[in-house]
Design an enzyme around this catalytic site. Structure first.
Site, PDB file in Angstrom:
ATOM      1  N   LYS A  13     102.519 -77.747 -28.776  1.00 56.58           N
ATOM      2  CA  LYS A  13     101.128 -78.124 -28.538  1.00 56.58           C
ATOM      3  C   LYS A  13     100.451 -78.697 -29.776  1.00 56.58           C
ATOM      4  O   LYS A  13      99.725 -79.685 -29.678  1.00 56.58           O
ATOM      5  CB  LYS A  13     100.330 -76.899 -28.087  1.00 56.58           C
ATOM      6  CG  LYS A  13     100.119 -76.883 -26.597  1.00 56.58           C
ATOM      7  CD  LYS A  13      99.107 -75.826 -26.211  1.00 56.58           C
ATOM      8  CE  LYS A  13      99.285 -74.608 -27.050  1.00 56.58           C
ATOM      9  NZ  LYS A  13      98.760 -73.384 -26.643  1.00 56.58           N
ATOM     10  N   ARG A  88      91.570 -69.437 -23.464  1.00 57.42           N
ATOM     11  CA  ARG A  88      92.737 -68.562 -23.516  1.00 57.42           C
ATOM     12  C   ARG A  88      92.642 -67.477 -22.450  1.00 57.42           C
ATOM     13  O   ARG A  88      93.606 -66.779 -22.198  1.00 57.42           O
ATOM     14  CB  ARG A  88      92.749 -67.937 -24.917  1.00 57.42           C
ATOM     15  CG  ARG A  88      94.050 -67.387 -25.387  1.00 57.42           C
ATOM     16  CD  ARG A  88      94.838 -68.431 -26.164  1.00 57.42           C
ATOM     17  NE  ARG A  88      95.455 -67.879 -27.348  1.00 57.42           N
ATOM     18  CZ  ARG A  88      95.555 -68.535 -28.496  1.00 57.42           C
ATOM     19  NH1 ARG A  88      95.087 -69.742 -28.624  1.00 57.42           N
ATOM     20  NH2 ARG A  88      96.151 -67.982 -29.518  1.00 57.42           N
ATOM     21  N   ARG A 127     114.467 -70.692 -34.439  1.00 56.50           N
ATOM     22  CA  ARG A 127     113.594 -70.981 -35.577  1.00 56.50           C
ATOM     23  C   ARG A 127     113.999 -70.187 -36.810  1.00 56.50           C
ATOM     24  O   ARG A 127     114.259 -68.994 -36.724  1.00 56.50           O
ATOM     25  CB  ARG A 127     112.148 -70.591 -35.229  1.00 56.50           C
ATOM     26  CG  ARG A 127     111.382 -71.715 -34.668  1.00 56.50           C
ATOM     27  CD  ARG A 127     109.907 -71.632 -34.788  1.00 56.50           C
ATOM     28  NE  ARG A 127     109.248 -70.371 -34.533  1.00 56.50           N
ATOM     29  CZ  ARG A 127     107.995 -70.315 -34.065  1.00 56.50           C
ATOM     30  NH1 ARG A 127     107.331 -71.401 -33.808  1.00 56.50           N
ATOM     31  NH2 ARG A 127     107.418 -69.147 -33.889  1.00 56.50           N
ATOM     32  N   ARG A 160     111.639 -65.097 -38.160  1.00 58.57           N
ATOM     33  CA  ARG A 160     110.407 -64.321 -38.055  1.00 58.57           C
ATOM     34  C   ARG A 160     110.661 -63.087 -37.199  1.00 58.57           C
ATOM     35  O   ARG A 160     111.401 -63.141 -36.236  1.00 58.57           O
ATOM     36  CB  ARG A 160     109.335 -65.161 -37.349  1.00 58.57           C
ATOM     37  CG  ARG A 160     108.376 -65.830 -38.275  1.00 58.57           C
ATOM     38  CD  ARG A 160     107.503 -66.806 -37.540  1.00 58.57           C
ATOM     39  NE  ARG A 160     106.737 -66.203 -36.443  1.00 58.57           N
ATOM     40  CZ  ARG A 160     105.724 -66.827 -35.840  1.00 58.57           C
ATOM     41  NH1 ARG A 160     105.384 -68.053 -36.216  1.00 58.57           N
ATOM     42  NH2 ARG A 160     105.078 -66.264 -34.856  1.00 58.57           N
ATOM     43  N   ARG A 171     106.338 -62.091 -25.275  1.00 59.70           N
ATOM     44  CA  ARG A 171     105.233 -63.023 -25.526  1.00 59.70           C
ATOM     45  C   ARG A 171     105.076 -63.984 -24.353  1.00 59.70           C
ATOM     46  O   ARG A 171     103.963 -64.365 -23.986  1.00 59.70           O
ATOM     47  CB  ARG A 171     105.483 -63.804 -26.820  1.00 59.70           C
ATOM     48  CG  ARG A 171     105.043 -63.040 -28.059  1.00 59.70           C
ATOM     49  CD  ARG A 171     105.762 -63.508 -29.313  1.00 59.70           C
ATOM     50  NE  ARG A 171     105.443 -64.863 -29.711  1.00 59.70           N
ATOM     51  CZ  ARG A 171     106.209 -65.586 -30.537  1.00 59.70           C
ATOM     52  NH1 ARG A 171     107.324 -65.074 -31.015  1.00 59.70           N
ATOM     53  NH2 ARG A 171     105.860 -66.790 -30.875  1.00 59.70           N
TER      54      ARG A 171
HETATM   55  P1  AMP Z   1      96.658 -69.688 -32.662  1.00 61.57           P
HETATM   56  O1  AMP Z   1      96.713 -70.469 -33.934  1.00 61.57           O
HETATM   57  O2  AMP Z   1      96.153 -70.509 -31.498  1.00 61.57           O
HETATM   58  O3  AMP Z   1      97.945 -68.964 -32.353  1.00 61.57           O
HETATM   59  O4  AMP Z   1      95.539 -68.551 -32.866  1.00 61.57           O
HETATM   60  C1  AMP Z   1      95.629 -67.606 -33.894  1.00 61.57           C
HETATM   61  C2  AMP Z   1      94.759 -66.396 -33.577  1.00 61.57           C
HETATM   62  O5  AMP Z   1      93.401 -66.787 -33.435  1.00 61.57           O
HETATM   63  C3  AMP Z   1      95.099 -65.716 -32.268  1.00 61.57           C
HETATM   64  O6  AMP Z   1      96.115 -64.763 -32.418  1.00 61.57           O
HETATM   65  C4  AMP Z   1      93.769 -65.051 -31.919  1.00 61.57           C
HETATM   66  O7  AMP Z   1      93.570 -63.876 -32.683  1.00 61.57           O
HETATM   67  C5  AMP Z   1      92.771 -66.072 -32.388  1.00 61.57           C
HETATM   68  N1  AMP Z   1      92.409 -67.040 -31.311  1.00 61.57           N
HETATM   69  C6  AMP Z   1      92.703 -68.371 -31.264  1.00 61.57           C
HETATM   70  N2  AMP Z   1      92.209 -68.939 -30.158  1.00 61.57           N
HETATM   71  C7  AMP Z   1      91.567 -67.952 -29.476  1.00 61.57           C
HETATM   72  C8  AMP Z   1      90.846 -67.882 -28.244  1.00 61.57           C
HETATM   73  N3  AMP Z   1      90.664 -68.966 -27.469  1.00 61.57           N
HETATM   74  N4  AMP Z   1      90.326 -66.688 -27.871  1.00 61.57           N
HETATM   75  C9  AMP Z   1      90.478 -65.587 -28.621  1.00 61.57           C
HETATM   76  N5  AMP Z   1      91.152 -65.574 -29.784  1.00 61.57           N
HETATM   77  C10 AMP Z   1      91.693 -66.730 -30.224  1.00 61.57           C
END
Ligand code: AMP
Length: 214
Positions: A13, A88, A127, A160, A171
């Protein structure tokens, strides 16, 4: 054109979002990037979000929704916005709809990068990262010249903790539980477009362009 980008972990993405924003002149709004920036800058939002992010938990809806609203307002001079990582949860999707009605905007299309479980398992379990310089590899798609060693610095390549088969399956299940209602929501709104996410970056990109140029 306002776009929502959806897809499981390992769908690529991030890479596709950058391309879409560039090609179509959209403001790229990545909730994860914005939250990490807020934490780095130690803002009021960052202070509240940090504890959740450290645990890998979702930041409370009301904080994220307010943050996204601020960004969407900033998209004034652009051809639209691209949401990446948001919504999300189904509550976030509903709040987004309400907010867009207030701002007199609509979601033009919700692109879902659809990747089979087998492909995700292959990508994420393959990975590896150099323990010294952090360079990423994939034993299937992008292997190092010498097995287990970084091409750049010779450092050891490690996996990881959350990239093992058992954890990836977990996940994926979590993602499906959370994302299915969002996919159903956009389908009911008549804006959901599925793109085949198996295959390489270029192939997926072609599929996305086809959907967005319609
Ligand atoms: P990501 O980089 O999209 O994996 O996001 C990293 C972290 O940011 C996630 O594990 C959440 O803690 C928080 N986060 C990102 N987007 C959201 C969202 N739409 N709603 C709630 N938490 C978010």
């Amino acid at each position: 054109m306002n776009v929502v980008l959806l897809g499981p972990p390992g769908a690529g993405k991030g890479t596709q979002a950058k391309r879409i924003a560039r090609e179509f002149g959209l403001l790229h709004i990545s909730s994860g990037d914005l939250l990490r920036e807020a934490v780095r800058n130690n803002t009021a939002l960052g202070k509240k979000a940090k504890a959740y992010m450290d645990k890998g938990a979702l930041v409370p809806d009301q904080l994220v929704i307010a943050m996204i609203r601020d960004e969407i307002v900033k998209a004034k001079g652009t051809k639209g916005f691209l949401l990446d990582g948001f919504p999300r949860t189904i509550d976030q999707a509903k709040a987004l709809k309400k907010m867009l009605i207030e701002l007199r905007k609509i979601i033009s299309v919700s692109v879902n990068i659809d990747v089979s479980d087998e492909e995700i398992l292959k990508r994420l379990s393959g990975r590896r990262t150099c323990i010294v310089c952090g360079r990423p590899y994939n034993v299937v798609f992008n292997p190092p010249l010498v097995e287990g060693r970084c091409d750049d610095c010779g450092g050891e390549l490690v996996q990881r903790d959350d990239d093992t088969i058992a954890t990836i399956r977990e996940r994926l299940e979590t993602y499906k539980l959370e994302s299915q209602p969002i996919l159903d929501f956009y389908k009911a709104e008549g804006v959901l477009a599925d793109v085949d996410g198996d295959g390489d970056i270029e192939k997926i990109w072609k599929g996305i362009k086809k959907v967005l140029k319609k």
